[in-house]
Design a protein around this motif. Sequence first.
Motif, mmCIF file in Angstrom:
data_model
loop_
_atom_site.group_PDB
_atom_site.id
_atom_site.type_symbol
_atom_site.label_atom_id
_atom_site.label_comp_id
_atom_site.label_asym_id
_atom_site.label_seq_id
_atom_site.Cartn_x
_atom_site.Cartn_y
_atom_site.Cartn_z
ATOM 1 N N LYS A 169 -5.768 -8.606 -0.237
ATOM 2 C CA LYS A 169 -6.550 -8.243 0.952
ATOM 3 C C LYS A 169 -7.942 -7.801 0.525
ATOM 4 O O LYS A 169 -8.095 -6.995 -0.396
ATOM 5 C CB LYS A 169 -5.861 -7.131 1.740
ATOM 6 C CG LYS A 169 -4.755 -7.624 2.610
ATOM 7 C CD LYS A 169 -4.364 -6.562 3.615
ATOM 8 C CE LYS A 169 -3.492 -7.201 4.663
ATOM 9 N NZ LYS A 169 -3.210 -6.296 5.745
ATOM 10 N N LYS A 170 -8.940 -8.320 1.224
ATOM 11 C CA LYS A 170 -10.332 -8.049 0.841
ATOM 12 C C LYS A 170 -10.654 -6.561 0.773
ATOM 13 O O LYS A 170 -11.336 -6.115 -0.142
ATOM 14 C CB LYS A 170 -11.285 -8.718 1.832
ATOM 15 C CG LYS A 170 -11.366 -10.201 1.690
ATOM 16 C CD LYS A 170 -12.351 -10.776 2.700
ATOM 17 C CE LYS A 170 -12.382 -12.277 2.618
ATOM 18 N NZ LYS A 170 -13.306 -12.871 3.597
ATOM 19 N N ASN A 171 -10.176 -5.796 1.727
ATOM 20 C CA ASN A 171 -10.547 -4.382 1.775
ATOM 21 C C ASN A 171 -9.855 -3.535 0.707
ATOM 22 O O ASN A 171 -10.096 -2.344 0.620
ATOM 23 C CB ASN A 171 -10.284 -3.797 3.162
ATOM 24 C CG ASN A 171 -8.817 -3.797 3.531
ATOM 25 O OD1 ASN A 171 -8.010 -4.494 2.920
ATOM 26 N ND2 ASN A 171 -8.464 -3.028 4.542
ATOM 27 N N THR A 172 -9.013 -4.146 -0.135
ATOM 28 C CA THR A 172 -8.338 -3.387 -1.189
ATOM 29 C C THR A 172 -8.856 -3.711 -2.587
ATOM 30 O O THR A 172 -8.496 -3.037 -3.539
ATOM 31 C CB THR A 172 -6.823 -3.653 -1.160
ATOM 32 O OG1 THR A 172 -6.589 -5.036 -1.423
ATOM 33 C CG2 THR A 172 -6.224 -3.272 0.179
ATOM 34 N N ASP A 186 0.839 -1.200 0.000
ATOM 35 C CA ASP A 186 0.000 0.000 0.000
ATOM 36 C C ASP A 186 0.872 1.246 0.000
ATOM 37 O O ASP A 186 2.012 1.233 0.453
ATOM 38 C CB ASP A 186 -1.021 -0.007 1.136
ATOM 39 C CG ASP A 186 -0.435 0.171 2.517
ATOM 40 O OD1 ASP A 186 0.552 0.911 2.667
ATOM 41 O OD2 ASP A 186 -0.979 -0.428 3.460
ATOM 42 N N ILE A 191 -0.375 -5.857 0.233
ATOM 43 C CA ILE A 191 -1.824 -5.960 0.062
ATOM 44 C C ILE A 191 -2.197 -6.970 -1.026
ATOM 45 O O ILE A 191 -3.354 -7.360 -1.136
ATOM 46 C CB ILE A 191 -2.466 -4.587 -0.229
ATOM 47 C CG1 ILE A 191 -1.828 -3.930 -1.445
ATOM 48 C CG2 ILE A 191 -2.385 -3.698 0.997
ATOM 49 C CD1 ILE A 191 -2.490 -2.632 -1.882
ATOM 50 N N LYS A 242 -9.886 -1.024 -5.353
ATOM 51 C CA LYS A 242 -9.396 0.291 -4.939
ATOM 52 C C LYS A 242 -8.268 0.745 -5.861
ATOM 53 O O LYS A 242 -7.623 -0.057 -6.535
ATOM 54 C CB LYS A 242 -8.869 0.236 -3.493
ATOM 55 C CG LYS A 242 -9.871 -0.258 -2.492
ATOM 56 C CD LYS A 242 -10.725 0.871 -2.006
ATOM 57 C CE LYS A 242 -11.876 0.416 -1.202
ATOM 58 N NZ LYS A 242 -11.888 0.280 0.134
#
Length: 119
Positions: A107-110, A44, A51, A113
């Motif tokens: 990573k799921k939250n990326t 990141d 990530i 993005k």
Amino acid sequence: MFIDDPFYSTLNENVEKRVEKIQTIFNRSIPVCRKYGYAYCIKDKEYGNIIAFSIWFDYNKLKNNSKEDFEYIFNISNTRENTYYQNINHYINQSVEYFYLLAIGVKKNTVGKDMLLKW
């Protein structure tokens, strides 16, 4: 990334022991992939944490140059008795260059993005 993955969750019910096992696996697999293929990661922009990553290798190059690493990656001690090895080897059969994707993680939250657009 892999602690709760259905495949890796079978390694051990105890999360701490599972983490240790996964670390052991990747501590050996990543150098093998770097030597016989590729190992990539994306960090990141803000903190430099990994990530996303992918590790893969040239199947024939690994098979022909490092029996020990090849058997480790495929978890085999006798290639004649291993059905998975026999099946994959039948299709590849050293005819051309094949890259085997050993692992990939994001990573799921990326996902989706901006930080992953520069793969």
